[in-house]
Design a protein around this motif. Structure first.
Motif, PDB file in Angstrom:
ATOM      1  N   LEU A 108       0.711  -1.182  -0.040  1.00 20.14           N
ATOM      2  CA  LEU A 108      -0.076  -0.036  -0.061  1.00 20.14           C
ATOM      3  C   LEU A 108       0.716   1.227   0.128  1.00 20.14           C
ATOM      4  O   LEU A 108       0.640   1.955  -0.760  1.00 20.14           O
ATOM      5  N   ILE A 109       1.954   1.033   0.987  1.00 18.94           N
ATOM      6  CA  ILE A 109       2.828   2.247   0.889  1.00 18.94           C
ATOM      7  C   ILE A 109       3.692   2.760  -0.448  1.00 18.94           C
ATOM      8  O   ILE A 109       3.691   3.666  -0.779  1.00 18.94           O
ATOM      9  N   ALA A 110       3.926   1.512  -0.926  1.00 20.16           N
ATOM     10  CA  ALA A 110       4.711   1.659  -2.189  1.00 20.16           C
ATOM     11  C   ALA A 110       3.782   1.999  -3.453  1.00 20.16           C
ATOM     12  O   ALA A 110       4.130   3.119  -4.346  1.00 20.16           O
TER      13      ALA A 110
ATOM     14  N   ARG B  55       1.410   4.049  -3.059  1.00 23.05           N
ATOM     15  CA  ARG B  55       1.159   5.574  -2.847  1.00 23.05           C
ATOM     16  C   ARG B  55       2.117   6.419  -3.056  1.00 23.05           C
ATOM     17  O   ARG B  55       2.039   7.599  -3.697  1.00 23.05           O
ATOM     18  N   GLU B  56       3.416   5.917  -3.072  1.00 19.47           N
ATOM     19  CA  GLU B  56       4.343   6.775  -2.959  1.00 19.47           C
ATOM     20  C   GLU B  56       5.225   6.525  -4.356  1.00 19.47           C
ATOM     21  O   GLU B  56       5.657   7.639  -4.899  1.00 19.47           O
ATOM     22  N   LEU B  57       5.123   5.478  -5.188  1.00 16.55           N
ATOM     23  CA  LEU B  57       6.041   5.247  -6.344  1.00 16.55           C
ATOM     24  C   LEU B  57       4.985   5.690  -7.603  1.00 16.55           C
ATOM     25  O   LEU B  57       5.544   5.668  -8.696  1.00 16.55           O
ATOM     26  N   HIS B  58       3.497   5.552  -7.342  1.00 14.23           N
ATOM     27  CA  HIS B  58       2.813   5.810  -8.269  1.00 14.23           C
ATOM     28  C   HIS B  58       3.033   5.073  -9.843  1.00 14.23           C
ATOM     29  O   HIS B  58       3.517   5.460 -10.658  1.00 14.23           O
ATOM     30  N   PRO B  59       2.947   3.735  -9.427  1.00  9.15           N
ATOM     31  CA  PRO B  59       3.149   2.682 -10.645  1.00  9.15           C
ATOM     32  C   PRO B  59       2.011   2.863 -11.707  1.00  9.15           C
ATOM     33  O   PRO B  59       1.021   3.458 -11.506  1.00  9.15           O
ATOM     34  N   ASP B  60       2.411   2.307 -12.953  1.00  4.08           N
ATOM     35  CA  ASP B  60       1.491   2.166 -13.862  1.00  4.08           C
ATOM     36  C   ASP B  60       0.603   1.217 -13.685  1.00  4.08           C
ATOM     37  O   ASP B  60      -0.701   1.139 -14.377  1.00  4.08           O
ATOM     38  N   LEU B  61       0.798  -0.013 -13.017  1.00  2.00           N
ATOM     39  CA  LEU B  61       0.084  -0.887 -12.905  1.00  2.00           C
ATOM     40  C   LEU B  61       0.401  -1.578 -11.666  1.00  2.00           C
ATOM     41  O   LEU B  61       1.579  -1.829 -11.179  1.00  2.00           O
ATOM     42  N   VAL B  62      -0.711  -2.399 -10.841  1.00  3.78           N
ATOM     43  CA  VAL B  62      -0.374  -3.134  -9.699  1.00  3.78           C
ATOM     44  C   VAL B  62      -0.621  -4.477  -9.873  1.00  3.78           C
ATOM     45  O   VAL B  62      -1.807  -4.808 -10.362  1.00  3.78           O
ATOM     46  N   ILE B  63       0.039  -5.590  -9.609  1.00  5.14           N
ATOM     47  CA  ILE B  63      -0.300  -6.917  -9.399  1.00  5.14           C
ATOM     48  C   ILE B  63      -0.349  -7.235  -8.040  1.00  5.14           C
ATOM     49  O   ILE B  63       0.612  -7.180  -7.387  1.00  5.14           O
ATOM     50  N   LEU B  64      -1.716  -7.632  -7.518  1.00  2.00           N
ATOM     51  CA  LEU B  64      -1.573  -7.749  -6.232  1.00  2.00           C
ATOM     52  C   LEU B  64      -2.324  -9.231  -5.727  1.00  2.00           C
ATOM     53  O   LEU B  64      -3.285  -9.251  -6.171  1.00  2.00           O
TER      54      LEU B  64
ATOM     55  N   LEU C  96      -2.254 -11.754   1.880  1.00  2.00           N
ATOM     56  CA  LEU C  96      -0.996 -11.235   2.159  1.00  2.00           C
ATOM     57  C   LEU C  96      -1.166 -11.197   3.595  1.00  2.00           C
ATOM     58  O   LEU C  96      -1.946 -10.987   4.168  1.00  2.00           O
ATOM     59  N   PRO C  97       0.273 -11.254   4.147  1.00  2.00           N
ATOM     60  CA  PRO C  97       0.398 -10.700   5.701  1.00  2.00           C
ATOM     61  C   PRO C  97       0.044  -9.485   6.040  1.00  2.00           C
ATOM     62  O   PRO C  97       0.326  -8.432   4.923  1.00  2.00           O
ATOM     63  N   GLY C  98      -0.427  -9.134   7.067  1.00  2.00           N
ATOM     64  CA  GLY C  98      -0.979  -7.686   7.438  1.00  2.00           C
ATOM     65  C   GLY C  98      -2.306  -7.461   6.532  1.00  2.00           C
ATOM     66  O   GLY C  98      -3.238  -8.044   7.081  1.00  2.00           O
ATOM     67  N   LEU C  99      -2.282  -6.643   5.798  1.00  2.00           N
ATOM     68  CA  LEU C  99      -3.456  -6.084   5.290  1.00  2.00           C
ATOM     69  C   LEU C  99      -3.528  -7.052   3.853  1.00  2.00           C
ATOM     70  O   LEU C  99      -2.778  -7.435   3.145  1.00  2.00           O
ATOM     71  N   SER C 100      -4.739  -7.609   3.671  1.00  2.00           N
ATOM     72  CA  SER C 100      -5.024  -8.278   2.658  1.00  2.00           C
ATOM     73  C   SER C 100      -5.097  -7.439   1.332  1.00  2.00           C
ATOM     74  O   SER C 100      -5.161  -6.424   1.320  1.00  2.00           O
ATOM     75  N   GLY C 101      -4.892  -8.400   0.239  1.00  2.00           N
ATOM     76  CA  GLY C 101      -4.876  -7.494  -1.095  1.00  2.00           C
ATOM     77  C   GLY C 101      -6.109  -6.926  -1.530  1.00  2.00           C
ATOM     78  O   GLY C 101      -6.180  -5.704  -2.058  1.00  2.00           O
ATOM     79  N   LEU C 102      -7.182  -7.536  -0.953  1.00  2.00           N
ATOM     80  CA  LEU C 102      -8.474  -6.944  -1.166  1.00  2.00           C
ATOM     81  C   LEU C 102      -8.605  -5.666  -0.365  1.00  2.00           C
ATOM     82  O   LEU C 102      -9.123  -4.437  -0.773  1.00  2.00           O
ATOM     83  N   GLU C 103      -8.161  -5.699   0.863  1.00  2.00           N
ATOM     84  CA  GLU C 103      -8.049  -4.251   1.604  1.00  2.00           C
ATOM     85  C   GLU C 103      -6.997  -2.963   1.083  1.00  2.00           C
ATOM     86  O   GLU C 103      -7.555  -1.946   0.984  1.00  2.00           O
ATOM     87  N   VAL C 104      -5.895  -3.685   0.475  1.00  2.00           N
ATOM     88  CA  VAL C 104      -5.256  -2.788  -0.050  1.00  2.00           C
ATOM     89  C   VAL C 104      -5.801  -1.959  -1.246  1.00  2.00           C
ATOM     90  O   VAL C 104      -5.761  -0.843  -1.530  1.00  2.00           O
TER      91      VAL C 104
END
Length: 232
Positions: free
Chosen positions: A39-41, A43-52, A56-64
């Motif tokens: 999630l932090i990455a 927000r900070e890196l502004h990628p063109d696409l996310v594969i999620l 996931l440990p911590g926050l789930s991909g759904l929550e991200v």
């Protein structure tokens, strides 16, 4: 420009495999292995696409995915998951995912979906300029700072558009005067400073971080951090 993809996957072997295949295709990759870091990455890196990955440990991909969408991030998101029920697919799409790839998957399928979403984004974004949380649409002539609409005059818009076309590049005052005001401009030589001040007042109205930095005795640069750069 090479597309930048953020991969968030906690299975190390799978992450390395997908990273290798995408890198081989010419994409730039950033990789994280837990939800919060992903999630932090994003927000900070502004990628063109996310594969999620979904699980996931911590926050789930759904929550991200949900958190990115709540804050107005429209980056294409492809969910990776072993869940294949219709209800799971619906949950993923309702959370804001653009696509859904079920494990185990063929790398050819994943690559095809990556290409499709990047192509769609590039078509949509032909008239867009973006830097950090600042977005400008050349077709509609709208400017947003995050989700906040920023009202600009015609010349303020032209100046900001020129800066957004050259992010991280120090641009001299003479060059700005030539490109934005034109060769034959005969007005006040301080006009650039005046309009930069107008832009800053509007872009920082809610105490947002400064993006237009001053380089003393040279000109201006669109940059998130101002180490070694005067901001007056």
């Amino acid at each position: 420009m090479t597309a930048h993809i953020l991969l968030v996957e906690d299975e190390i072997k799978l992450a390395k495999f997908v990273q290798m295949e995408l890198s081989y295709e010419g994409y730039r990759l950033s990789v994280e292995h837990d939800g919060l870091a992903g999630l932090i990455a994003a927000r900070e890196l502004h990628p063109d696409l996310v594969i999620l990955d979904w699980m996931l440990p911590g926050l789930s991909g759904l929550e991200v995915c949900r958190r990115l969408r709540i804050h107005g991030d429209k980056v294409p998101i492809i969910l990776l998951t072993a869940k294949d029920d219709i209800s799971d697919r619906v949950a993923g799409l309702d959370a804001g995912a653009d696509d859904y790839v079920v494990k185990p998957f063929s790398v050819e399928e994943l690559l095809a979906r990556v290409r499709a979403h990047l192509r769609r984004t590039q078509d949509i974004d032909a008239d867009l300029r973006q830097f950090a949380d600042l977005k400008l649409n050349r077709r509609t002539r709208e400017v947003y700072r995050g989700t906040r609409l920023v009202e600009l005059t015609a010349k303020e818009f032209d100046l900001l558009e020129y800066l957004l076309a050259h992010p991280q590049e120090v641009i001299t005052r003479d060059r700005i005067l030539e490109k934005v005001w034109g060769y034959d401009f005969m007005g006040d030589s301080n006009i650039i400073e005046v309009y930069i001040r107008y832009l800053r007042l509007k872009l920082e109205a809610n105490k947002e971080p400064r993006l237009i930095q001053t380089v003393r005795s040279v000109g201006y640069v669109l940059r998130e951090k101002s180490e070694g750069v005067a901001s007056n």
